[in-house]
Design an enzyme around this catalytic site. Structure first.
Site, PDB file in Angstrom:
ATOM      1  N   HIS A  46       0.898  -1.208  -0.012  1.00 31.29           N
ATOM      2  CA  HIS A  46       0.122   0.099   0.081  1.00 31.29           C
ATOM      3  C   HIS A  46       0.922   1.189  -0.042  1.00 31.29           C
ATOM      4  O   HIS A  46       0.708   2.339  -0.625  1.00 31.29           O
ATOM      5  CB  HIS A  46      -0.799   0.055   1.301  1.00 31.29           C
ATOM      6  CG  HIS A  46      -1.639   1.245   1.337  1.00 31.29           C
ATOM      7  ND1 HIS A  46      -2.994   1.366   0.806  1.00 31.29           N
ATOM      8  CD2 HIS A  46      -1.466   2.323   2.023  1.00 31.29           C
ATOM      9  CE1 HIS A  46      -3.525   2.489   1.133  1.00 31.29           C
ATOM     10  NE2 HIS A  46      -2.607   3.194   1.737  1.00 31.29           N
ATOM     11  N   GLU A  47       1.841   1.307   0.978  1.00 31.75           N
ATOM     12  CA  GLU A  47       2.736   2.669   0.944  1.00 31.75           C
ATOM     13  C   GLU A  47       3.512   2.649  -0.186  1.00 31.75           C
ATOM     14  O   GLU A  47       4.131   3.785  -0.673  1.00 31.75           O
ATOM     15  CB  GLU A  47       3.473   2.443   2.375  1.00 31.75           C
ATOM     16  CG  GLU A  47       2.565   2.484   3.739  1.00 31.75           C
ATOM     17  CD  GLU A  47       1.719   3.638   3.631  1.00 31.75           C
ATOM     18  OE1 GLU A  47       1.788   4.835   3.025  1.00 31.75           O
ATOM     19  OE2 GLU A  47       0.682   3.537   4.383  1.00 31.75           O
TER      20      GLU A  47
ATOM     21  N   HIS B 175       1.756   4.503  -2.806  1.00 34.22           N
ATOM     22  CA  HIS B 175       1.807   6.181  -2.587  1.00 34.22           C
ATOM     23  C   HIS B 175       3.566   6.564  -2.867  1.00 34.22           C
ATOM     24  O   HIS B 175       3.571   7.519  -3.797  1.00 34.22           O
ATOM     25  CB  HIS B 175       1.645   6.541  -1.169  1.00 34.22           C
ATOM     26  CG  HIS B 175       0.452   6.300  -0.704  1.00 34.22           C
ATOM     27  ND1 HIS B 175      -0.727   6.838  -1.504  1.00 34.22           N
ATOM     28  CD2 HIS B 175      -0.009   5.678   0.625  1.00 34.22           C
ATOM     29  CE1 HIS B 175      -1.804   6.332  -0.692  1.00 34.22           C
ATOM     30  NE2 HIS B 175      -1.449   5.733   0.520  1.00 34.22           N
TER      31      HIS B 175
END
Length: 448
Positions: free
Chosen positions: A22-23, A26
């Protein structure tokens, strides 16, 4: 104790994989648009490990593994040197900032589809969706032992887990399900499972118990599938693959016959004459069975053997066919999750169905014990849930940032800093309340 440590370990593996992915979404999109990233952290709190790359980004693993973050250069959080202004997050066009915010959930979606594709490639063992003698609502709805489920509401089902998960979701909504079955005589029939008649106030496993559907246990050969390392059978010389023919001259026709015979014969003498077939030869092996006390205080005689694999169905596709299958599975799970969240918000579904980190840990451990395919399926579901939850329009979540950027896009100027700070407080309260409720539900499940 082994279950506890297994649950903790597989929870760390699960969160580590999904949070990192997920990170990274980003991070990679921020770098693509030229935003300077100052820290990439898995977990919160005190860093336990850290490294810097050539671009000056600090990569850390922190003490509390319940999330993560990507910290970007931003003038709202401190002074930025003139030469670094081009890499400040707040200086980027709003559409780029929206892409950065959406990248985390998007990467979770990609991870889920990839995990499902790999699951179908590996093949997930399961059971044929054939029911035993029904009870409760199923019996009242006209179902009969030997009914083989073919489709639910027009959607074909290939395995028991597919059928029972679909029924569980419909039970939450108290919605009747149209079921196409092939009965024990081989005839196709249409039946209606009347879930609208489920009593109010019962959820989860209690609701499924009230439905009254049970898997028909497959007939398992009396073959030794595994041995307890310090068990009586291993000590006596029983080997994996031996077929048990008789115990004290009493015939054994299937694996289910073994335990009742042990209890019956060991009551008189715990040393049993176990006849096995091994490589075509018949052998008599004396086995002294041992008493075992269950969690409920009951006492049973055990030999220390495990059943062979009883699965009689496998969900498997080739590399190309696995792609649409993975997409369809991801879409179905997404629809179900969004439906449950919507019904929770409107009060149609009880908040008791909200699960927290304890339940995730338990399911992570149990799915890992069931094999790589089941663990991949579990990872896909959690990854999809993580993507959907992060898109909720709650400040502090990605969806909250996207809401702010959408407002900025419409009105032509950013949301005021005061409004953003107030939103952060509200979002934090909502998030803590949700986590607290989920944890409370977990504790109630453990207690019950």
């Amino acid at each position: 104790m082994q279950t506890f440590f297994g649950s903790v370990w597989w929870l760390i593996v699960t969160l580590g994989l999904l949070i990192t992915f997920h990170e990274y979404g980003h991070y990679v999109v921020a770098r693509y648009f030229g935003v300077k990233v100052t820290r990439f952290s898995i977990g919160f709190g005190k860093p336990l490990w850290s490294r810097h790359n050539r671009e000056g980004t600090e990569f850390t693993i922190s003490a509390i593994p319940l999330g993560g973050y990507v910290k970007m250069l931003d003038e709202r959080e401190g002074d930025v040197a003139p030469q670094d202004l081009a890499g400040a997050h707040n200086r980027k066009p709003v559409l780029q900032r929206m892409a950065i915010a959406a990248a985390g959930p998007a990467f979770n979606l990609i991870f889920a589809i990839a995990a499902l594709w790999l699951m179908f490639m590996v093949g997930r063992p399961d059971y044929q969706p054939v029911i035993a003698e029904p009870a409760g609502l199923a019996a009242e709805s006209g179902f009969a032992a030997g009914d083989h489920f073919l489709a639910l509401d027009g959607e074909p089902v290939e395995a028991w887990s597919e059928a029972i998960m679909s029924i569980a979701h419909s039970a939450l909504a108290r919605r009747d399900v149209q079921v196409e079955v092939r009965d024990a005589g081989g005839d196709r029939r249409d039946r209606t499972l009347q879930l609208s008649r489920l009593p109010e106030g019962i959820e989860g496993s209690q609701a499924l118990d009230a439905v009254g559907l049970q898997l028909r246990a497959p007939r398992i050969a009396a073959t030794v599938g595994g041995l307890a390392g310090d068990g009586a059978a291993a000590a006596a010389g029983i080997e994996v693959g031996d077929r048990i023919v008789s115990i004290n001259e009493q015939p054994v026709r299937q694996y289910a016959d073994i335990s009742p015979l042990i209890q019956q014969q060991a009551a008189a003498n715990p040393t049993l004459a176990v006849r096995v077939e091994r490589d075509g030869a018949s052998l008599s092996v004396p086995v002294t069975v041992r008493p075992h006390e269950g969690a409920d205080g009951s006492r049973r005689w055990v030999m220390g053997i495990e059943a062979p694999d009883a699965h009689d169905a496998v969900l498997r596709h080739g590399p190309l066919a696995a792609v649409p299958a993975a997409l369809a599975d991801a879409w179905k799970s997404t629809k179900n999750t969004v439906s449950v969240i919507t019904r929770m918000v409107t009060g149609e579904v009880s908040a008791k169905n909200l699960s927290g980190v304890i339940t995730i840990a338990q399911v992570a451990n149990s799915s890992a014990q069931m094999g790589i395919a089941w663990f991949l399926s579990f990872l896909a579901v959690i990854s999809l849930n993580l993507a959907i939850l992060n898109l909720l329009p709650v400040p502090v979540l990605d969806g909250g940032h996207l809401l702010y950027y959408l407002i900025e896009l419409i009105k032509g100027s950013p949301v005021s800093e005061r409004t953003q700070i107030a939103g952060q407080y509200v979002g934090l309260i909502v998030l803590v309340a949700m986590m607290g409720l989920a944890f409370y539900n977990d504790i109630l499940r453990l207690a019950s």
